[in-house]
Each structure stands twice: as structure tokens, then as C-alpha cells.
Write a protein that holds these residues in place. Structure first.
Motif, short mmCIF file in Angstrom:
data_model
loop_
_atom_site.label_atom_id
_atom_site.label_comp_id
_atom_site.label_asym_id
_atom_site.label_seq_id
_atom_site.Cartn_x
_atom_site.Cartn_y
_atom_site.Cartn_z
N ALA A 14 0.84 -1.19 0.00
CA ALA A 14 0.00 0.00 0.00
C ALA A 14 0.87 1.25 0.00
O ALA A 14 1.88 1.31 0.70
N GLY A 15 0.47 2.22 -0.82
CA GLY A 15 1.25 3.44 -0.97
C GLY A 15 2.22 3.40 -2.13
O GLY A 15 2.77 4.44 -2.52
N GLY A 16 2.42 2.22 -2.68
CA GLY A 16 3.36 2.06 -3.79
C GLY A 16 2.77 2.41 -5.13
O GLY A 16 1.62 2.86 -5.23
N SER A 17 3.56 2.18 -6.17
CA SER A 17 3.16 2.53 -7.54
C SER A 17 3.43 1.38 -8.50
O SER A 17 4.33 0.56 -8.27
N LEU A 18 2.63 1.35 -9.55
CA LEU A 18 2.85 0.43 -10.67
C LEU A 18 2.45 1.15 -11.95
O LEU A 18 1.59 2.04 -11.93
N ARG A 19 3.06 0.74 -13.06
CA ARG A 19 2.63 1.24 -14.35
C ARG A 19 2.25 0.07 -15.24
O ARG A 19 3.08 -0.80 -15.53
N LEU A 20 1.02 0.06 -15.67
CA LEU A 20 0.53 -0.96 -16.58
C LEU A 20 0.69 -0.49 -18.01
O LEU A 20 0.56 0.70 -18.30
N ARG A 67 -5.07 9.73 -8.39
CA ARG A 67 -4.04 8.71 -8.09
C ARG A 67 -3.57 8.00 -9.35
O ARG A 67 -2.40 7.62 -9.45
N PHE A 68 -4.45 7.79 -10.31
CA PHE A 68 -4.13 7.08 -11.54
C PHE A 68 -4.09 8.07 -12.70
O PHE A 68 -4.86 9.03 -12.73
N THR A 69 -3.21 7.79 -13.66
CA THR A 69 -3.11 8.60 -14.87
C THR A 69 -3.07 7.70 -16.09
O THR A 69 -2.22 6.80 -16.17
N ILE A 70 -3.97 7.95 -17.03
CA ILE A 70 -3.98 7.19 -18.28
C ILE A 70 -3.29 8.02 -19.36
O ILE A 70 -3.44 9.24 -19.41
N SER A 71 -2.51 7.35 -20.19
CA SER A 71 -1.83 8.04 -21.28
C SER A 71 -1.57 7.06 -22.41
O SER A 71 -1.72 5.85 -22.23
N GLN A 72 -1.20 7.58 -23.56
CA GLN A 72 -0.89 6.68 -24.68
C GLN A 72 0.27 7.25 -25.48
O GLN A 72 0.43 8.46 -25.59
N ASN A 84 -0.51 5.38 -8.72
CA ASN A 84 0.22 5.82 -7.54
C ASN A 84 -0.66 5.70 -6.31
O ASN A 84 -1.89 5.57 -6.41
N SER A 85 -0.03 5.77 -5.14
CA SER A 85 -0.76 5.71 -3.87
C SER A 85 -1.74 4.54 -3.85
O SER A 85 -2.91 4.69 -3.49
N GLN A 121 -2.60 -9.05 -13.45
CA GLN A 121 -3.01 -9.02 -12.04
C GLN A 121 -2.24 -7.96 -11.26
O GLN A 121 -1.01 -7.85 -11.36
N VAL A 122 -2.99 -7.20 -10.46
CA VAL A 122 -2.39 -6.23 -9.54
C VAL A 122 -2.83 -6.61 -8.13
O VAL A 122 -4.03 -6.76 -7.87
N THR A 123 -1.86 -6.78 -7.24
CA THR A 123 -2.15 -7.12 -5.86
C THR A 123 -1.48 -6.11 -4.95
O THR A 123 -0.27 -5.90 -5.03
N VAL A 124 -2.28 -5.48 -4.09
CA VAL A 124 -1.77 -4.47 -3.16
C VAL A 124 -1.97 -4.98 -1.74
O VAL A 124 -3.11 -5.24 -1.33
N SER A 125 -0.89 -5.10 -1.01
CA SER A 125 -0.97 -5.60 0.36
C SER A 125 -0.88 -4.44 1.35
O SER A 125 -0.24 -3.43 1.10
#
Length: 126
Positions: A14-20, A67-72, A84-85, A121-125
Motif C-alpha cells: 500500500a502506498g506504492g506505484s505500478l505502471r501498466l 491517483r491514476f493517470t492514463i496516457s498513450q 500511484n498511492s 493481475q495487480v495485488t496491493v498488500s
């Protein structure tokens, strides 16, 4: 035939970031398209998270706004979702999709989309 392939999922605290990322060609003959990210948690309906179109418009669900940003990147035929967050409630399978109906605003409605990826899959602990 358009195909979409997602990547970038994983496990994060929790609090971390990922980019899909979602790689796939758009249809070259369409004048308008929109692309979106959806997520589906166990036992829940698939819900729209963020969407954008070829005019650069964006649309976000209230739960991820700010918290999230979509872009292309059109040169790379890739759609991104910067997350993020992250919160435990963001845990889900994330899907990208593309649609073509000419309403000229990117929707978060599942039924408006025509082609889907297989998900990541995204898993947030906590």
C-alpha cells in the motif's frame, strides 16, 4: 484484427506505484477510437477505471481520480496506466480495451468496448 496485450502487473505494498502497459495496434481506418482500463476483483463486477481517446480526452472513476493517470504513446501503439498511492482495494485483474462508437467522449461503460486484452493481475498488500 486488433489484439491487445497487457503487462506491468505485480504485487506492491500500500502506498506504492505500478505502471501498466497495453500494447496493440489501433484500427487504421477508424477516425475515432477510445481506449480504457477496467478492473475486476473476485466476486465483483468489472468496472471502468480510466479511459482516453484519440483526441486526448480523459475520464476517470471517482475512486482513482488524482491517483491514476492514463496516457498513450501512439508511436509505440501503447496505452499506459500509471497507478500511484495504491490501496488494498485496488487489488484486481486489470484489463485494457478499445472501442469505436462515435460518441466522441471516452466512456467507462464496459458494454461500449469492442476488443479486450487478457488482463494483468495487480495485488496491493496492507
Amino acid at each position: 484484427q486488433v489484439q491487445l496485450v497487457e503487462s506491468g502487473g505485480g504485487s506492491v505494498q500500500a502506498g506504492g506505484s505500478l505502471r501498466l502497459s497495453c500494447e496493440g495496434t489501433r484500427s487504421s481506418y477508424r477516425t475515432y477510437y477510445f481506449m480504457g482500463w477496467f478492473r475486476e476483483a473476485p466476486g465483483k463486477e468489472r468496472e471502468g477505471v480510466a479511459a482516453t481517446d484519440n483526441f486526448g480526452q480523459t475520464n476517470y472513476a471517482d475512486s482513482v481520480e488524482g491517483r491514476f493517470t492514463i496516457s498513450q504513446d501512439n508511436a509505440k501503439n501503447t496505452l499506459y496506466l500509471q497507478m500511484n498511492s495504491l490501496k488494498p482495494e485496488d487489488t484486481a485483474m486489470y484489463y485494457c480495451a478499445i472501442g469505436y462508437d462515435g460518441t466522441y467522449y471516452p466512456p467507462l461503460t464496459r458494454g461500449r468496448y469492442d476488443i479486450w486484452g487478457q488482463g494483468t493481475q495487480v495485488t496491493v498488500s496492507s
